[in-house]
Write a protein that holds these residues in place. Structure first.
Motif, PDB file in Angstrom:
ATOM      1  N   THR A   1     -21.670  -8.071 -51.326  1.00 46.59           N
ATOM      2  CA  THR A   1     -22.055  -7.202 -52.446  1.00 46.59           C
ATOM      3  C   THR A   1     -21.310  -5.888 -52.375  1.00 46.59           C
ATOM      4  O   THR A   1     -20.861  -5.355 -53.397  1.00 46.59           O
ATOM      5  N   LEU A   2     -21.173  -5.375 -51.181  1.00 46.33           N
ATOM      6  CA  LEU A   2     -20.437  -4.122 -50.986  1.00 46.33           C
ATOM      7  C   LEU A   2     -19.044  -4.244 -51.567  1.00 46.33           C
ATOM      8  O   LEU A   2     -18.517  -3.312 -52.191  1.00 46.33           O
ATOM      9  N   LEU A   3     -18.465  -5.380 -51.306  1.00 46.95           N
ATOM     10  CA  LEU A   3     -17.094  -5.630 -51.740  1.00 46.95           C
ATOM     11  C   LEU A   3     -17.004  -5.550 -53.266  1.00 46.95           C
ATOM     12  O   LEU A   3     -16.005  -5.107 -53.814  1.00 46.95           O
ATOM     13  N   GLN A   4     -18.085  -5.976 -53.918  1.00 50.44           N
ATOM     14  CA  GLN A   4     -18.034  -6.014 -55.368  1.00 50.44           C
ATOM     15  C   GLN A   4     -18.317  -4.651 -56.013  1.00 50.44           C
ATOM     16  O   GLN A   4     -17.831  -4.374 -57.088  1.00 50.44           O
ATOM     17  N   THR A   5     -19.086  -3.836 -55.315  1.00 48.55           N
ATOM     18  CA  THR A   5     -19.310  -2.506 -55.884  1.00 48.55           C
ATOM     19  C   THR A   5     -18.021  -1.722 -55.812  1.00 48.55           C
ATOM     20  O   THR A   5     -17.311  -1.749 -54.805  1.00 48.55           O
ATOM     21  N   LYS A   6     -17.761  -0.976 -56.864  1.00 50.11           N
ATOM     22  CA  LYS A   6     -16.443  -0.351 -57.013  1.00 50.11           C
ATOM     23  C   LYS A   6     -16.240   0.863 -56.097  1.00 50.11           C
ATOM     24  O   LYS A   6     -15.173   1.071 -55.552  1.00 50.11           O
ATOM     25  N   ASP A   7     -17.319   1.617 -55.911  1.00 50.91           N
ATOM     26  CA  ASP A   7     -17.113   2.947 -55.341  1.00 50.91           C
ATOM     27  C   ASP A   7     -17.110   2.999 -53.811  1.00 50.91           C
ATOM     28  O   ASP A   7     -17.491   3.963 -53.215  1.00 50.91           O
ATOM     29  N   ASN A   8     -16.764   1.947 -53.132  1.00 51.65           N
ATOM     30  CA  ASN A   8     -16.681   2.067 -51.671  1.00 51.65           C
ATOM     31  C   ASN A   8     -15.253   1.838 -51.203  1.00 51.65           C
ATOM     32  O   ASN A   8     -14.380   1.452 -51.964  1.00 51.65           O
TER      33      ASN A   8
END
Lengths: 726, 559
Positions: free
Chosen positions: A542-549
């Motif tokens: 999921t982290l990978l899919q969120t843009k802002d990381n």
């Protein structure tokens, strides 16, 4: 006259009646009747009928008084000995009778009573025994007989009860040892007792024997009885500290003939003594090494129990002497069909340790035979050994091992195939690219696989070599679809692999597999560990899919599919441990290959006592040809100075190299699984290296499917031989 | 050393228990051993603070239990070897081939006394049977006598006395433990008798001399020569020396790989010599400085090991150029004061070279089926490789048939036929093998070849059908058959056999050989001379030397 009737449980009253009956009858017969009744008592005590029999004490005491017969006396003493330890209060009444026997003129009876006195743990008994022993020791200069010897040995037991009180007697014993005018067997007895006491009491200062005294005692060796010889050898190991090279070679020359003694324990103790002395020499001769080797081989020809112990000690010696003084022919360690299982196991370990580039073909041939053995356990262990050899030795040897394993695959029996596949994983860890061509053959065997370890291995192989296979996902589906029925280990592997596939390929197919697995792990399977790991992956995704990381695909891939460190088998034990083990050849430490402090917690570890000639590094011990003459000796010694310099520099190097060693976790008990974190080869473990280092001999490295996680097992199946909890 | 010792029966129940230190609750200790032992356990088990060391012999278990606090790192080898020696001690003392549970039970006290004598306060003292035999002179209670009173009832006082009467009677027939020695003790000087007044309180007059103890013995154990007592006397002084070599040989006949080719040798002695004799024995192996022999030989405790190694020592000290060395070469001999009675002087193990032919070699082994004639032939040829003037005194060869019976359908209703050059061939139907008994076979160097052929009939379906058909049509009764009906016997023997079991046996098909060749040693070991010297008595003595070569348990060809 007696029969099995004696050996059944009786009530005290029944025997009491028997005894009374025997009294009323005529003289001739009642003796026998009484003896039979008394024997019943002893038999019952052996059977564990202690409480019942304790009622008969008055009867026993009665006969003690009136009977002169030695056999009846023996029974009475035996009764007290059996009853005494558990009920010291009850047998108090018997004390005067025992003392009476102790004062008798019959030496045999005296010895008997002394032994009985010692067995009862009560202060009164102890006092009497102590009194008697000190009296006997006092008149030592005049009387020398069997009883005196017994008295000396008795001190070792008295010491257990009250160490402080016995302490003054030790001086007397030291006197005996140092004063050569006494008879040899007394000296040995005294020596023995002092050794036992000094080793039992850690607060006493370390006892040493002066070299000249030692040589004197060794010169009397031929006059000693076999067990006394064994004790001398045992006591001297670690206690005699030679100060020069000449001294130690002299002592070695004195004891060498004892290697040929028919009593195995003498031979083995001598062997240990010589190995101990070899720490105090500058060089040794080839002749000696031949002698040592052949005497070890000769020891193997013994009943299986003894052979087992010898084999264990051979393992120990092989471990501790890398540039071995020993030169053993591998064929002595070939398994025979009628060997007991524990011998087979141990021989296998010896073969593994003996294997090098030269002997490998011979050993492989043998191992291949064992692998097709009817005995399943044996066959598995043999395959495991082949796999370990491939990892342990160089590339060319690995080729041979792999060839052999591939042959075994064709054998077509399921457990052989499964074991081979599990083993193959380790080889692939060591040589990731060398055997890429053989992967297909392995994968073809997928139908045979049932055990979880083999499944694990197969899943790992599939995942790691997925690029060279076109249908790996299809095959993987076979596993992932019944994830619910698998064991926990396999479930972990499936989870890890499914994530890896997803990250590598990102295809629809891999995604669907991965999602299925994740779902199953989090929702359907109850294991908390598995669930939390699945959640961890899920969040990562999921982290990978969120843009802002800042997470990129590469970092995630690196986390879950990073490069694994190359594995290496390290059969070396810590030198300090080895040193201690070598001092304990033939003892229980050699069976478990663990330092004594782990088996007997309260004992102080045996260590080499320093001396000008102490040579701490076994590998640098120089073996010179036997035909070198005196002149060469001179040269030799000149060279030796250089040699010593070399040794020192070698030490420096070796300490450095241990810093860089790949496996540094070998000092942890194998069962508390080691998590070797990729780069954390810390040296922190060094602090505790004295206290706890089990053998990591024949340790098998299994890569658990997830990266950077190593589980360490032992070759020896259930592992019962190799490590033990106390 | 060890805190307690046990002897257990095959069910791991204690027969004898013995504590040398204050140890509570012996029965519980051994119970936990029983619980934790499994058939695959190594000879050392550790359970909750106790180490158990055990040795299994003749269905009896000799167990030593050691508490972990007792001894720092007790010397296991000593304990193991002690247990082993204890077994031999008991066996020797009872003069029995096998130790049985009954024997131990009947002599429980004697066994504890023997243990007591051999181990003091947990420290091993001596295990030499010959010396302990002199020390402890208790009558052995042979279980033969148990038949006498086994039907008696102990509760009844009348029968009790009756049984003791019987016992008293049967005592007379007990074998004295050391027959040959008994008379000698009697003759021995009466002066000493006064010294040991007390032990002699024996109740049975007829056995008085049995329990008589030589006063020297008490001192023997503290003396220099601890294995021999003073004052031994024999009217005729004899010394017997037997060199017995057993050959272990294992060859895979198919690929001609020799897996084992060893000689296990023993020099067994029986000494009936008076006084304190010194013996010197020279062996050709030692004189020739045979490295292998010297390295692999183990000697009895009586041998002064220095005498064998004189030359080595000298060489190291003085260098090889010394002339005096030549003298030492001749001096290399085994020098010893023998213990009384039987003992094993030396044990050695030698490897034979791969190219050395085995004593008895199998040159061919064939199974030839002839399907036309419905027959199958097993033929086997052997040849001898030892001195021509010698011959075997016993020779049997066991030929496995399991493979044959599995591969072919054998018709046993027709008698198999055997033919051999020498000896006779027997068929063991229950365990599927042939025994070829030869007995005396001459030696030679390959030229003396003997063979045997066994012929079995194959099942002939056609003929069987024809006969069945004929029997149906014909009015004649079926023809009478003489001799045993082998096929029925075979069926009977093999009906309960497990298919897996046979598969296991099939894997290892061995042709075993059993033989005995007197007057020769396979290794060529020879006693060059045997000198007996007794300085005080100066008697004439008779040394006897014999040689024998035997097969080891493993003398086999894998076919």
């Amino acid at each position: 006259m007696s029969d099995q009737r004696i050996f059944t449980r009786y009530r005290a009253s029944e025997i009491g009646v028997d005894l009374q009956n025997s009294e009323s009858k005529k003289l001739k017969n009642n003796v026998l009747g009484r003896k039979t009744a008394l024997r019943k008592i002893i038999a019952n005590l052996t059977l564990g009928n202690v409480n019942e029999m304790s009622y008969l004490l008055p009867e026993i005491l009665k006969y003690w008084q009136i009977e002169d017969d030695y056999e009846v006396k023996r029974i009475c003493h035996e009764y007290i000995r059996k009853l005494g330890p558990s009920k010291p209060k009850n047998v108090q009444e018997a004390l005067p009778y025992i003392l009476n026997d102790l004062k008798s003129k019959n030496q045999k009876l005296q010895i008997l009573s002394l032994k009985t006195l010692v067995v009862v743990p009560s202060p009164e008994f102890f006092n009497e025994a102590f009194e008697f022993v000190s009296q006997t020791l006092n008149r030592l200069s005049t009387v020398k007989d069997e009883l005196t010897k017994e008295a000396i040995y008795c001190i070792s037991v008295l010491d257990e009860a009250d160490h402080d009180r016995v302490l003054p007697l030790i001086d007397t014993l030291m006197d005996i040892i140092e004063n050569e005018s006494k008879e040899p067997s007394f000296i040995v007895a005294a020596l023995n007792v002092v050794c036992i006491i000094s080793e039992r009491n850690t607060n006493m200062s370390n006892m040493t024997v002066r070299v000249d005294i030692a040589i004197d005692i060794l010169e009397m060796l031929p006059t000693l009885n076999e067990w006394e010889k064994a004790f001398v050898m045992e006591c001297f190991t670690g206690k005699v500290v030679p100060q020069t090279h000449m001294e130690s070679t002299n002592i070695i020359q004195l004891v060498i003939p004892q290697l040929q003694h028919g009593n195995t324990s003498v031979a083995l103790n001598t062997l240990r003594f010589i190995f101990y002395l070899l720490n105090y020499v500058e060089f040794t001769t080839e002749e000696l090494s031949i002698k040592l080797s052949s005497s070890i081989i000769a020891l193997l020809n013994k009943p299986p129990e003894l052979e087992f112990l010898i084999l264990r000690n051979i393992i120990l010696l092989l471990l501790s002497r890398e540039n071995s003084i020993l030169n053993l022919d591998v064929s002595y360690f070939f398994v025979e069909y009628n060997d007991p299982i524990y011998i087979k196991d141990t021989k296998l370990e010896c073969l593994y340790l003996l294997a090098n580039e030269v002997t490998l073909p011979l050993i492989l041939e043998e191992l291949e035979q064992y692998a097709t053995d009817i005995h399943i356990q044996m066959s598995r262990k043999a395959i495991r050994a082949i796999g370990n050899l491939a990892v342990k030795l160089n590339k060319e040897s690995a080729d041979k091992c792999v060839e052999c394993l591939l042959d075994l695959l064709e054998f077509g029996v399921d457990y052989v195939i499964q074991e081979t596949i599990s083993v193959f994983r380790n080889i692939l860890r060591k040589y990731p690219d060398r055997y890429r061509n053989n992967i297909d053959i392995l994968v073809n065997c997928i139908d045979y696989i049932q055990e979880s370890e083999a499944k694990n291995a197969m899943i790992w192989i599939l995942t790691n070599y997925s690029d060279s296979m076109h249908n790996c996902l299809e095959i993987f589906k076979v596993f992932s679809s019944n994830i619910k029925d698998e064991t926990l280990e396999v479930q972990f592997s499936i989870l890890n692999s499914s994530i890896k596939f997803l990250m590598r390929y990102g295809t629809k197919e891999s995604e669907s597999i991965c999602m299925e697995v994740l779902k199953c792990c989090t929702e359907e399977i109850d294991n908390p560990d598995l669930r939390s790991r699945a959640y961890m992956y899920w969040r990562l995704l999921t982290l990978l899919q969120t843009k802002d990381n800042h997470m990129t695909n590469e970092t995630v891939l690196d986390i879950i599919d990073g490069d694994l460190p190359v594995i290496e088998l390290n059969t070396k034990l810590d030198p300090l441990i080895l040193q201690e083990l070598e001092l304990n050849i033939g003892s229980i430490a050699s069976i478990y290959l663990k330092p004594v402090s782990q088996i007997f917690r309260l004992n102080r570890p045996k260590l080499l006592i320093s001396s000008p000639v102490l040579n701490p590094d076994h590998d640098s011990l120089k073996i010179i040809k036997s035909n070198s003459t005196y002149d060469e000796f001179g040269n030799e010694s000149k060279n030796l100075d250089n040699q010593r310099m070399d040794r020192r520099s070698h030490e420096m190097v070796s300490t450095n190299s241990t810093m860089n060693a790949i496996m540094e976790d070998y000092d942890k008990p194998a069962e508390t699984i080691n998590q070797l974190k990729g780069n954390m080869k810390s040296s922190s473990t060094r602090q505790s290296r004295l206290s706890r280092k089990p053998s990591q001999l024949l340790r098998r490295l299994t890569k658990k499917n997830h990266s950077n996680e190593l589980i360490i097992h032992f070759l020896s199946g259930n592992g019962c031989l190799m490590f033990f909890h106390i | 050393m060890s805190s307690c010792l046990f002897i257990l029966d095959e069910l791991l129940e204690p027969l004898i228990s013995k504590n040398t230190k204050p140890v509570r609750n012996l029965p519980d200790i051994i119970k936990s051993f029983k619980e934790s032992w499994t058939p695959t356990s190594p000879p050392i088990i550790t359970v909750s603070n106790w180490h158990y060391v055990y040795v299994k012999r003749d269905a009896l278990w000799f167990v030593a239990a050691i508490h972990y606090m007792d001894e720092k790192c007790m010397n296991l080898m000593m304990i193991l070897f002690y247990l082993d020696q204890l077994y031999y001690l008991l066996k020797n003392y009872f003069k029995k081939e096998l130790l049985t549970k009954l024997l131990i039970i009947d002599n429980a006290l004697l066994v504890t006394e023997l243990m007591d004598e051999s181990i003091d306060f947990g420290i091993i003292q001596m295990t030499d049977p010959s010396i302990i035999r002199d020390y402890i002179r208790v009558k052995i209670n042979n279980s033969i006598a148990t038949g006498n009173n086994s039907n008696d009832d102990s509760d009844d006082s009348d029968t009790e006395s009756a049984s003791s009467k019987k016992n008293a009677k049967s005592l007379g027939s007990y074998m004295p433990s050391a027959n040959n020695l008994t008379n000698l003790w009697k003759g021995y000087s009466t002066k000493d008798e006064t010294l040991n007044e007390n032990v002699n309180n024996d109740n049975f007059e007829n056995n008085d001399d049995e329990t008589y103890i030589n006063s020297h013995i008490a001192r023997t154990t503290t003396m220099a020569v601890s294995w021999r007592t003073k004052g031994i006397y024999y009217a005729k002084n004899e010394f017997f020396l037997d060199v017995v070599e057993s050959v272990q040989y294992l060859m895979n006949f198919k690929d001609k790989v020799i897996r084992r080719n060893l000689i296990h040798g023993q020099i067994k002695c029986k000494s009936y010599l008076s006084g304190m004799p010194t013996l010197r024995i020279a062996l050709n192996k030692i004189l020739q400085d045979d490295k292998q022999f010297l390295g692999h030989a183990k000697f009895h405790q009586c041998v002064s090991l220095n005498s064998i190694n004189i030359k080595d020592l000298e060489k190291d000290l003085e260098g090889p150029n010394d002339i005096s060395n030549k003298n030492f070469v001749n001096k290399k001999e085994i020098e010893f004061i023998p213990p009384d009675g039987e003992f094993v002087l030396c044990q050695y193990e030698l490897r034979r070279h791969v190219k050395d032919p085995p004593v008895i070699n199998m040159t061919s082994f064939d199974i030839k089926p002839n399907f036309k004639k419905f027959r199958v032939q097993i033929s086997l040829k052997i040849e001898t490789h030892f001195k021509r003037q010698n011959s075997t005194s016993l020779m049997t060869i066991k030929i496995p048939l399991l493979q044959l019976f599995n591969d072919y359908k054998i018709d046993l209703s027709k008698q198999p036929r055997f033919k051999s050059d020498v000896g006779k061939v027997l068929f063991n139907i229950s365990e599927d093998f042939l025994i070829w008994e030869i007995d005396a076979l001459k030696g030679g160097h390959g030229e003396n070849e003997k063979g045997m052929v066994a012929e079995f009939f194959l099942f002939n379906q056609e003929e069987y059908d024809r006969l069945q058909e004929e029997a149906k049509i014909s009015m004649n009764p079926p023809p009478l058959r003489n001799g045993p009906k082998l096929e029925e016997l075979y069926e009977e023997m093999h009906e309960n056999e497990d298919a897996e079991d046979t598969a296991l046996k099939m894997k290892t098909q061995y042709v075993f050989m059993q033989f005995e060749i007197p007057y020769s040693t396979c290794s060529g070991l020879k006693v060059e001379y045997l000198k007996i010297e007794e300085d005080l008595l100066k008697y004439q003595s008779f040394p006897w030397v014999r040689y024998k070569t035997l097969n080891d348990d493993e003398y086999a060809f894998i076919v």
